[in-house]
Design an enzyme around this catalytic site. Sequence first.
Site, PDB file in Angstrom:
ATOM      1  N   HIS A 156       0.826  -1.188  -0.025  1.00 20.11           N
ATOM      2  CA  HIS A 156       0.263   0.004  -0.066  1.00 20.11           C
ATOM      3  C   HIS A 156       0.933   1.452   0.013  1.00 20.11           C
ATOM      4  O   HIS A 156       0.769   2.206  -0.946  1.00 20.11           O
ATOM      5  CB  HIS A 156      -0.761  -0.067   1.299  1.00 20.11           C
ATOM      6  N   GLU A 157       1.853   1.317   0.860  1.00 13.33           N
ATOM      7  CA  GLU A 157       2.371   2.587   1.057  1.00 13.33           C
ATOM      8  C   GLU A 157       3.573   2.748  -0.212  1.00 13.33           C
ATOM      9  O   GLU A 157       3.944   3.826  -0.634  1.00 13.33           O
ATOM     10  CB  GLU A 157       3.375   2.546   2.440  1.00 13.33           C
TER      11      GLU A 157
END
Lengths: 496, 496
Positions: free
Chosen positions: B261-262
């Site tokens: 995600h990051e």
Amino acid sequence: MSAYAELEAKAREITRLQEIQAITGWDEACMMPPGGGPSRSYALATLSGVIHERESDPEIGELLNKARSDGAPLDAWQSANLISIEKAFVEATAVPTDLVRAKRLATLQCEQAWRQARAENDWPGILPLLTEVVNLARQEADALADAMSLARYDALLETYEPDLRCADIEPIFEDLKSFLPELLDRVLAHQQAPLILEGPFPIESQRRLCEEMMRVLGFDFDRGRFDVSHHPFCGGVPDDTRITTRYVETSFLESLMAICHETGHALYQQGLPVDWREQPVGAALGAAIHESQSLLMELQVCRSREFIEFIARKIRAQFGHGEADAAWSSDNVYRHVTRVECGLIRVDADEVTYPLHVILRFEMERELLDGSLKVADLPQAWNTAMQSYLGLSTEGDDANGCMQDVHWYAGLFGYFPTYTLGALAAAQWSATAKKANPEIVPAISRGDLQPLLGWLRNHVHSQGRRINMQPLLEEVTGSQLDVNFFKRHLQARYLS
Amino acid sequence: MSAYAELEAKAREITRLQEIQAITGWDEACMMPPGGGPSRSYALATLSGVIHERESDPEIGELLNKARSDGAPLDAWQSANLISIEKAFVEATAVPTDLVRAKRLATLQCEQAWRQARAENDWPGILPLLTEVVNLARQEADALADAMSLARYDALLETYEPDLRCADIEPIFEDLKSFLPELLDRVLAHQQAPLILEGPFPIESQRRLCEEMMRVLGFDFDRGRFDVSHHPFCGGVPDDTRITTRYVETSFLESLMAICHETGHALYQQGLPVDWREQPVGAALGAAIHESQSLLMELQVCRSREFIEFIARKIRAQFGHGEADAAWSSDNVYRHVTRVECGLIRVDADEVTYPLHVILRFEMERELLDGSLKVADLPQAWNTAMQSYLGLSTEGDDANGCMQDVHWYAGLFGYFPTYTLGALAAAQWSATAKKANPEIVPAISRGDLQPLLGWLRNHVHSQGRRINMQPLLEEVTGSQLDVNFFKRHLQARYLS
């Protein structure tokens, strides 16, 4: 709000922005990936501009006049704070902005070119850039001297250590110039060569040893960090003090001694007066006093026989050696950390020869600034001085001669003397503390630094900028900076 | 210098100070020792003040008028930059300084109290503080609405994603409200329970796996870092992008998926237009578009069957399991990363139930702001909505009900919808990219993200703020935000 209170409010904002500057500066050295460099340089330059704008805010000038004339009563700390605020304002406004910008640009270019030129021993390549830096440094010194009514070199000294003058330094350096060469000969004849410490020394073991050392010396990890960087340094702020070292697998004493040194800086910073955290009077006094704290830890404590007795056990445990192995005995480790050798490089020098490196630079930078030494003649002058002070030649080896230190290429003139003044003050603090509390030395031999640290906290760290170096030394040790403490220390350590 | 050029110069300084803010903010979350907290808070607040002062500099207003009227020709990027500069100025000047200060203070106090109150399930304890925050948030929204001639909630949306309106969101959320519950029932009936993955999973192995994942996805380590923090996040600046995760020894998929995600956020940031680095038009568009990039990587790529085929091999290698072990087969890992479950906690939710959590908050925060829902009635309203959307009760469990998210307690209203808009846009980008380049999916199954990343760089990342979300979607995918891409994605993944 009184004029003084308004000044405190303005100073507080500046201190807070300087905290941001300290942390992003640390980040650049320790954390920033290479690709972040260009944008970070611009960002830091912009922040410097914001801070300089606030430091030279004309309202500060008006408030200073009001605070001086409105007769509102100030206690000793507030008065000292007012002096520090005024000093920062005078220094910030002394130099015309155009000159600040021109010097920043010239030193950035020169410093970057110096890295390459030093690697290639290319003196002719760097000469024009250094000439420009010297020229601008002279103009800056003149502007500061004018604003502060001081001689040119004294004005530069003032920016590093308040109220420090050439007149303080000259008699001390003259004394050392006659004392050290003779001592050096005797030490070289007297000392025994140490047995080699065989590596490799795994980085993780070195890291653990350094961290253990920091804990022994009293570093507060709740208010600080320990990391790796290209050059060891101490950064951050009092409640978030950050030190670094660097490692090579082939030896460990350099990184360990660097940590002792930087922890000395850190203990000073962590011990600054809590009540004045956000005011100039709560900051570290100056470069010489800061260095006196790092050198006190490194030279007076960590390289002492009694401390080496203690720490050699930890070293042996970390690298898995027995006491029976002569190379790993505390005697042999002590021989390593007190080894004296004439060398070309200042940063590698021992405490006996180090002042000679400094004196050479002090004499030469004054001549560069007053024009009696032309920049182009620096290599020759360096070689002559090195022959005279240490019997070594730098003929054709400017990389290890006049190009070895970044200071001049970065525009830092007037800084070098503070290294040796720090070494002298360290000896003076140390002798005074040990006399005041006879428990200090036996405690050190048990790895207990608390008696010494308590004394330093009380007499030095917590004093901030309440008074300047010479009055502080006089108040605490009974005399101004006195070279005899240092001389007695060297004689006791190296000739006994 | 033209008025536009002067605006660029002012914007450049602001961007540089924002870079300093980003790095010191990252440092606070990742590096700062606990004792550094108080002084850092003051320092960061002072820096925010400096930045706000510059953003609301009245000269910017005058220059904007001049630039609009002086007829100097601007290209498309410059025009978009002018719009972004104006938007920042309008938002900075809209809210009276007293209100900014009052809200900052109230949210700081409320957020700190919330941590304790949530831990103790103490709704009555936090109620007065939240009431004050809602009251101030309403005043702030009114001030913004007034300055931008928008409805109250639209003004808040505008601060997170330019030109995003309730009118964009409502039909989409109505559609999902009827679509998702039915889909959810079918998925719950259809899915197979995964076999347990037995730990422990050593942190160092997890770290290596995360780093490997980042390299596979295309993170540029020359312009970024990877560290640990309390909550995973992406920070820093385009040329120094920093992401974090957190680890527990008992499981590894959470930290790994957090990194996916990051990294999606990071790839967007690292891919922003180089030519506009220091101008507002070169920044990320808004929260929904940012989330579309993180969710594209996490949901569309990393939780896809084809990518799991590839990464399951790396996972097995890292934790020393063979392919023959059914729990460690790619089928079983896929079952884990696509597991759907009704739960109380938004941040733990799967992609099928997640939008229902968001819709609940969207509806409730609008009622809070317009006063039709009293803050004191929040627990009851939450419980009723959770029963209706997910069939779960939060009666007497406000810690896992209306106290679970920090957003409202920190004064963030209008942010929640961007999570789900991001998930929708992610599906839309993904479908469009795969159609444009049939090589994308087979490449992903080989762990080669370059075809997809190239498409994203070209169509999304490098666009900065040239145009807003809806026109960008229309330009690239042929339609504005369209819920059908997301619906088709869920059906294909969860019912096939």
